[in-house]
Enzyme design. Sequence first.
Site, PDB file in Angstrom:
ATOM      1  N   LYS A 110       0.791  -0.512  -0.242  1.00  0.00           N
ATOM      2  CA  LYS A 110      -0.057   0.238   0.305  1.00  0.00           C
ATOM      3  C   LYS A 110       0.732   1.008   0.080  1.00  0.00           C
ATOM      4  CE  LYS A 110      -3.992   1.067   0.088  1.00  0.00           C
ATOM      5  NZ  LYS A 110      -5.717   0.445  -0.765  1.00  0.00           N
TER       6      LYS A 110
HETATM    7  P1  NAD Z   1     -13.120   8.587  -2.447  1.00  0.00           P
HETATM    8  O1  NAD Z   1     -12.154   9.351  -2.134  1.00  0.00           O
HETATM    9  O2  NAD Z   1     -13.028   8.610  -3.918  1.00  0.00           O
HETATM   10  O3  NAD Z   1     -14.229   8.380  -1.874  1.00  0.00           O
HETATM   11  C1  NAD Z   1     -13.917   8.332  -0.296  1.00  0.00           C
HETATM   12  C2  NAD Z   1     -15.900   8.902   0.282  1.00  0.00           C
HETATM   13  O4  NAD Z   1     -15.720   9.279   1.627  1.00  0.00           O
HETATM   14  C3  NAD Z   1     -15.682  10.967   0.158  1.00  0.00           C
HETATM   15  O5  NAD Z   1     -17.573  10.576  -0.906  1.00  0.00           O
HETATM   16  C4  NAD Z   1     -15.837  11.537   0.951  1.00  0.00           C
HETATM   17  O6  NAD Z   1     -16.195  13.376   1.068  1.00  0.00           O
HETATM   18  C5  NAD Z   1     -16.447  10.800   1.783  1.00  0.00           C
HETATM   19  N1  NAD Z   1     -15.516  11.142   3.450  1.00  0.00           N
HETATM   20  C6  NAD Z   1     -14.355  11.257   3.677  1.00  0.00           C
HETATM   21  N2  NAD Z   1     -13.933  11.243   5.307  1.00  0.00           N
HETATM   22  C7  NAD Z   1     -15.751  11.415   5.521  1.00  0.00           C
HETATM   23  C8  NAD Z   1     -16.105  10.622   6.855  1.00  0.00           C
HETATM   24  N3  NAD Z   1     -15.175  11.370   8.103  1.00  0.00           N
HETATM   25  N4  NAD Z   1     -17.184  10.795   6.938  1.00  0.00           N
HETATM   26  C9  NAD Z   1     -18.183  11.128   5.743  1.00  0.00           C
HETATM   27  N5  NAD Z   1     -17.640  11.011   3.970  1.00  0.00           N
HETATM   28  C10 NAD Z   1     -16.596  10.859   4.407  1.00  0.00           C
HETATM   29  O7  NAD Z   1     -11.858   7.203  -2.130  1.00  0.00           O
HETATM   30  P2  NAD Z   1     -12.859   5.215  -2.215  1.00  0.00           P
HETATM   31  O8  NAD Z   1     -11.557   5.007  -3.554  1.00  0.00           O
HETATM   32  O9  NAD Z   1     -14.207   5.320  -2.398  1.00  0.00           O
HETATM   33  O10 NAD Z   1     -12.573   4.728  -0.790  1.00  0.00           O
HETATM   34  C11 NAD Z   1     -13.171   4.588   0.262  1.00  0.00           C
HETATM   35  C12 NAD Z   1     -12.964   3.569   1.140  1.00  0.00           C
HETATM   36  O11 NAD Z   1     -12.395   2.142   0.349  1.00  0.00           O
HETATM   37  C13 NAD Z   1     -11.119   3.979   1.658  1.00  0.00           C
HETATM   38  O12 NAD Z   1     -11.143   2.923   3.054  1.00  0.00           O
HETATM   39  C14 NAD Z   1     -10.424   2.475   0.684  1.00  0.00           C
HETATM   40  O13 NAD Z   1      -9.150   2.108   1.629  1.00  0.00           O
HETATM   41  C15 NAD Z   1     -11.018   1.784   0.510  1.00  0.00           C
HETATM   42  N6  NAD Z   1     -11.205   1.528  -0.977  1.00  0.00           N
HETATM   43  C16 NAD Z   1     -11.157   1.373  -1.622  1.00  0.00           C
HETATM   44  C17 NAD Z   1     -10.575   0.999  -3.030  1.00  0.00           C
HETATM   45  C18 NAD Z   1     -10.816   1.552  -4.460  1.00  0.00           C
HETATM   46  O14 NAD Z   1     -11.004   0.714  -5.194  1.00  0.00           O
HETATM   47  N7  NAD Z   1     -11.335   2.954  -4.809  1.00  0.00           N
HETATM   48  C19 NAD Z   1     -10.354  -0.715  -3.127  1.00  0.00           C
HETATM   49  C20 NAD Z   1     -10.352  -1.471  -1.635  1.00  0.00           C
HETATM   50  C21 NAD Z   1     -10.782   0.021  -1.106  1.00  0.00           C
END
Ligand code: NAD
Length: 479
Positions: A110
């Site tokens: 990561k």
């Molecule tokens: P992203 O940045 O696209 O979205 C995150 C969202 O959460 C945003 O809309 C943001 O405004 C919101 N947010 C942030 N802090 C917040 C809070 N305190 N309260 C409420 N909302 C909040 O990120 P993502 O890629 O969707 O990732 C989200 C989670 O999923 C992370 O934990 C990431 O590790 C996990 N993840 C992502 C992927 C991927 O393919 N993108 C894959 C596996 C896991």
Amino acid sequence: MNVETRTKEPGFRESVDLMFNRAVSLMSLPEGLEEKIRVCNATYTVRFGVRLRGAIHTFTGYRSVHSEHMEPVKGGIRYALSVNQNEVEALAALMTYKCALVETPFGGSKGGLCIDPREYTEHELEMITRRFAYELAKRDLIDPSQNVPAPDMGTGEREMAWIADQYRRMNTTDINANACVTGKPIHAGGIQGRVEATGRGVEYALQEFFRHPDDVKMAGLSGGLDGKRVIVQGLGNVGYHAAKFLSEEDGAKITGVVERDGGIYSEQGLNVEAVRAWIVKHGGVKGYPEGTFVEDGAVLLEEECDILVPAAMEGVIHLGNAARIKAPLIIEAANGPITAGADEILREKGTVIIPDLYANAGGVTVSYFEWVKNLSHIRFGRMQRRQEEARHQLVVDELERLSRDSGIGWTISPGFKDRYLKGAGELELVRSGLDDTMRAAYQSMREVWHDREEVRDLRVAAYLVAIGRVAKSYQAKGL
Ligand code: NAD
């Protein structure tokens, strides 16, 4: 939350280790192997400067490699101010277990950069990303055969395209250069269905869960996804796609959306597309005309619903609020949204938790397909699609001839011909591969959950399957 309660909580890294320890206590691994699997192999910290707005700005980034039992190692790159070594190591460890659980042939890694991407222009972000990629690539921490990043919080297709281009500039004769990173846009070597993959995987995970009435009953629920009330935290890449598919395709009702600036709630269900468009335009949910707005969005996590989908960040369900969570089923779309302490409270209450290492594995699964596509230099479906269509056409023609010649007068139902004649393109194949992966991984966890009396929850089951596979891989190497 009260500060005293907060300080009693283990950090993210400790939480992952506690969950790991709970599982290995039920295994009999050869002496020392448990420790070898648990620890992070290496974490590289880099500080680099970029000249922006007439001054040099120094940035701190990390790339952690948790386990190299299989290579390349794989894991996203996150852009957030909260990024730190502990967090990156916890996420790298989760990647190892996740890849093992869904059988993608990677070790876990990561990366992260301490930065709030919203504070920079696109051009500035490009300069920062290219410089970060340069620092990692020159140490083989970006490399098609050793370490392949992907998007995570705060990064997406755009950043992946810059990283791929930077690697290509540094490795001009590497024919496999495009495979150095996944999550790229289609025109830059990406794959159909990668952007939606993690959210789509959350949907497939829930569909599979609801195919097992015994499991549904354990959560105190019944029936299928249709009509289920869902609260989603974080309408970013993962949360938006999960909410969109669950509401548009499975009949679920998105009754709550929690974002950084608050939450909105509506018994009737929210229009996910409209909420997303509002967030993109206004930067948050505040002022959205539908439903009720609450300033402290986190309280919506405690609202009545059937399924809670934390899809924002880690540690949002903790010792301070776990006891008040009413959802009988939680699917961890984010990584580590439930702390180890909260996990214990929820298990005691009988809440069923579909754990992160399974629930959000859709991203890495489709990243695997993209990496294979890049290495094979051909789009999935390109060779067989028209041949498949021609064979289906033969069947349709023959059915029509039989109907005509026999005088029976059968007619094919409307729409059948179009659907049957359409050969699978890349998107259909990717979705099919993802669905198959999510079903198979659920079944492997479920078997352990139901067959071993001492295994009471899906998280331990998931860790048992994953650690067992990693252990076998180390043992096969003679370690
Ligand atoms: P992203 O940045 O696209 O979205 C995150 C969202 O959460 C945003 O809309 C943001 O405004 C919101 N947010 C942030 N802090 C917040 C809070 N305190 N309260 C409420 N909302 C909040 O990120 P993502 O890629 O969707 O990732 C989200 C989670 O999923 C992370 O934990 C990431 O590790 C996990 N993840 C992502 C992927 C991927 O393919 N993108 C894959 C596996 C896991």
